[in-house]
Design an enzyme around this catalytic site. Sequence first.
Site, mmCIF file in Angstrom:
data_model
loop_
_atom_site.group_PDB
_atom_site.id
_atom_site.type_symbol
_atom_site.label_atom_id
_atom_site.label_comp_id
_atom_site.label_asym_id
_atom_site.label_seq_id
_atom_site.Cartn_x
_atom_site.Cartn_y
_atom_site.Cartn_z
ATOM 1 N N PHE A 145 37.255 20.610 35.292
ATOM 2 C CA PHE A 145 37.578 19.194 35.174
ATOM 3 C C PHE A 145 38.481 19.015 33.963
ATOM 4 O O PHE A 145 38.072 19.247 32.834
ATOM 5 C CB PHE A 145 36.333 18.294 35.032
ATOM 6 C CG PHE A 145 36.731 16.843 34.949
ATOM 7 C CD1 PHE A 145 36.975 16.126 36.106
ATOM 8 C CD2 PHE A 145 36.932 16.218 33.721
ATOM 9 C CE1 PHE A 145 37.403 14.797 36.045
ATOM 10 C CE2 PHE A 145 37.362 14.895 33.654
ATOM 11 C CZ PHE A 145 37.594 14.184 34.820
ATOM 12 N N ASP A 231 40.505 23.554 26.557
ATOM 13 C CA ASP A 231 40.211 22.131 26.723
ATOM 14 C C ASP A 231 38.834 21.861 26.124
ATOM 15 O O ASP A 231 37.803 22.108 26.744
ATOM 16 C CB ASP A 231 40.244 21.756 28.213
ATOM 17 C CG ASP A 231 39.942 20.264 28.435
ATOM 18 O OD1 ASP A 231 39.487 19.598 27.485
ATOM 19 O OD2 ASP A 231 40.147 19.779 29.567
ATOM 20 N N LYS A 272 38.210 12.337 23.569
ATOM 21 C CA LYS A 272 36.850 11.780 23.503
ATOM 22 C C LYS A 272 36.371 11.504 22.066
ATOM 23 O O LYS A 272 36.819 10.563 21.456
ATOM 24 C CB LYS A 272 35.887 12.665 24.294
ATOM 25 C CG LYS A 272 36.228 12.634 25.792
ATOM 26 C CD LYS A 272 35.110 13.035 26.715
ATOM 27 C CE LYS A 272 35.450 12.635 28.153
ATOM 28 N NZ LYS A 272 35.665 13.749 29.057
HETATM 29 C C1 LIG Z 1 36.861 13.805 29.941
HETATM 30 C C2 LIG Z 1 37.590 15.057 30.047
HETATM 31 C C3 LIG Z 1 38.985 15.070 30.286
HETATM 32 C C4 LIG Z 1 39.780 13.821 30.563
HETATM 33 O O1 LIG Z 1 39.736 12.888 29.535
HETATM 34 P P1 LIG Z 1 40.152 11.366 29.846
HETATM 35 O O2 LIG Z 1 40.128 10.704 28.508
HETATM 36 O O3 LIG Z 1 39.105 10.823 30.781
HETATM 37 O O4 LIG Z 1 41.494 11.385 30.478
HETATM 38 C C5 LIG Z 1 39.623 16.306 30.310
HETATM 39 N N1 LIG Z 1 38.950 17.446 30.119
HETATM 40 C C6 LIG Z 1 37.621 17.468 29.894
HETATM 41 C C7 LIG Z 1 36.938 18.775 29.667
HETATM 42 C C8 LIG Z 1 36.897 16.278 29.865
HETATM 43 O O5 LIG Z 1 35.579 16.304 29.673
#
Ligand SMILES: *Cc1c(COP(=O)(O)O)cnc(C)c1O
Length: 424
Positions: A145, A231, A272
Site C-alpha cells: 500500500f 516507504d 502521516k
Molecule cells: C498512508 C500511507 C500512504 C499514503 O499516504 P496518504 O497521505 O494517504 O496519501 C503511503 N504509504 C503508506 C505505507 C501508508 O501507510
Amino acid sequence: MIETVSNSRNAMELEDRHGAHNYHPLPVVLAKGDGVFVWDVEGKKYFDFLSAYSAVNQGHCHPRIVKTLQEQAENITLTSRAFYNSVLGAYEKYITEYFGFDKVLPMNTGAEAVETAIKICRKWAYEKKGIPEAKAKIIVCENNFHGRTTTIISFSNDEGARKNFGPYTPGFIKIPYDDIDALEKAMEDSEVAGFLVEPIQGEAGVYTPAEDYLSKAADLCRKNNVLFLADEIQTGIARTGSLLAVCGNCTCEGHCERQSTYLKPDILILGKALSGGVYPVSAALADDEIMNVITPGTHGSTFGGNPLGSKVAMTALEVVRDEKLAKNARKLGNIFRDRMNRLIEKTDLVKLVRGKGLLNAIVVNDHPDSETAWNICVALSKNGLLAKPTHGNIIRFAPPLVMTEEQLHECCDIIERTILNYKK
Ligand SMILES: *Cc1c(COP(=O)(O)O)cnc(C)c1O
C-alpha cells in the site's frame, strides 16, 4: 447555510448524502480529541487505537504542535515556491539533520511523497545509471500500500483500489513480499532502477518480514546499483519502537548511524506523523548524488514546503524526541503482544498477534469475507475503544505513542472483555 451537526445520526446522514462514498467508516462521529482519547458528538469517550492510520503518533491536538500552528498561522501560511519563505530553510536543515540526509523534497500527502520518490528514482536511472529512456523499472511487493494516485494503484493488487481505473502506468515489477530470492531474481534485469518497499506492510495487515529481509534487500540494492526506496509513511516516526523501521532494533531516541542495524535508504519517504496529524506534511529525503537530479521546473507542489506545514513538522519531530516516543512504543508494544498472546490462550476467536512497537494486528479466526472482525470493532467501540478491520479478518491496533502503561493495560482489558464476550 452552514449546518450545525446536532447528533451523530445527523452527521452520518450528511456525509452519506453529500459526500462521495469512497470510505466505509465505523458508525462513530468524532468531535474532539486529546492525547490518546477522542470523544463523539454525544460526548462518549474512546481510546483511539487507530491514530488516523499512525498520523497522530504524538497524540491528538498535542498542545505544543497546536501552539506552533496557531502562532505560524498568524504570521504567514502560504507563499508558494515562487518566492523563498522564512521557515522552509530552517525546516529543511532540521529534518535532514534529524534523519541524516543531504536534502529533502517537501510535499503534502503520503501519496505525493511516494510519487516524488518514483520520479526521482526514474530520473536518476536515466541520468546517472544510464538506463535507456523510458525503460526504467521499479520493483514493488505484492499486497503493497503506497497510496491512491493513478500510478500508485497501477502496481497495487487490491482489486478495489485498481479495478476500472486503468489504463495503468507501466514500469513496475511485482514480486512477493519477504521473498529475498524473488528480489534477487528480479534484479537480474539491468533496467531495474529501484526497489520500493514498506519495512512492515501496515495496510495489508501488519505483515512483518523475516528479521534479515530488509538488510538482505538493502545489500542486493547496493550490489546491483538499484535505489532502495523505503516507504516509512506508516512505520516511521517512532511507530515501530525506533525512529524508523529501517533503524532495526536501535534504541537511541533520534537518528544515529552508529548502529550496525541501520539500513540507510537511498530515498526515505515520510508522511502521516511527520506533522502529528495536525496538517498534511510529507517528504522524500535523499543524498545529493540522487536528489540533485531534481532541477527547477522538474517537480513541485503549490503547498509543498509552505511555512505553516514546515513549522508544524519541526515541532512534531521535536515532540517525538523530547517525549521519547520510540522508547515508549517499544516498551508498550511488548506488553501489548504479551497481553494478546495470553488472550489467545483463552479464546478460539483470535488466531495470532503480530507487529512491532505499537504497530500491531490480531488475526480473527474466521474467513476474510466474514463480518466477524467488523462486528468485533463495533463491539469494541461500544466498550470505548476504536479500531478498524483491514482486509477482512485482521484488526490493526495502533494507539498514539503517548499512551501510558496503565492506559495500555486498561485498553487490553477492554479488548479482552469484548472478545471473550463476543458471540458470533
Ligand atoms: C498512508 C500511507 C500512504 C499514503 O499516504 P496518504 O497521505 O494517504 O496519501 C503511503 N504509504 C503508506 C505505507 C501508508 O501507510
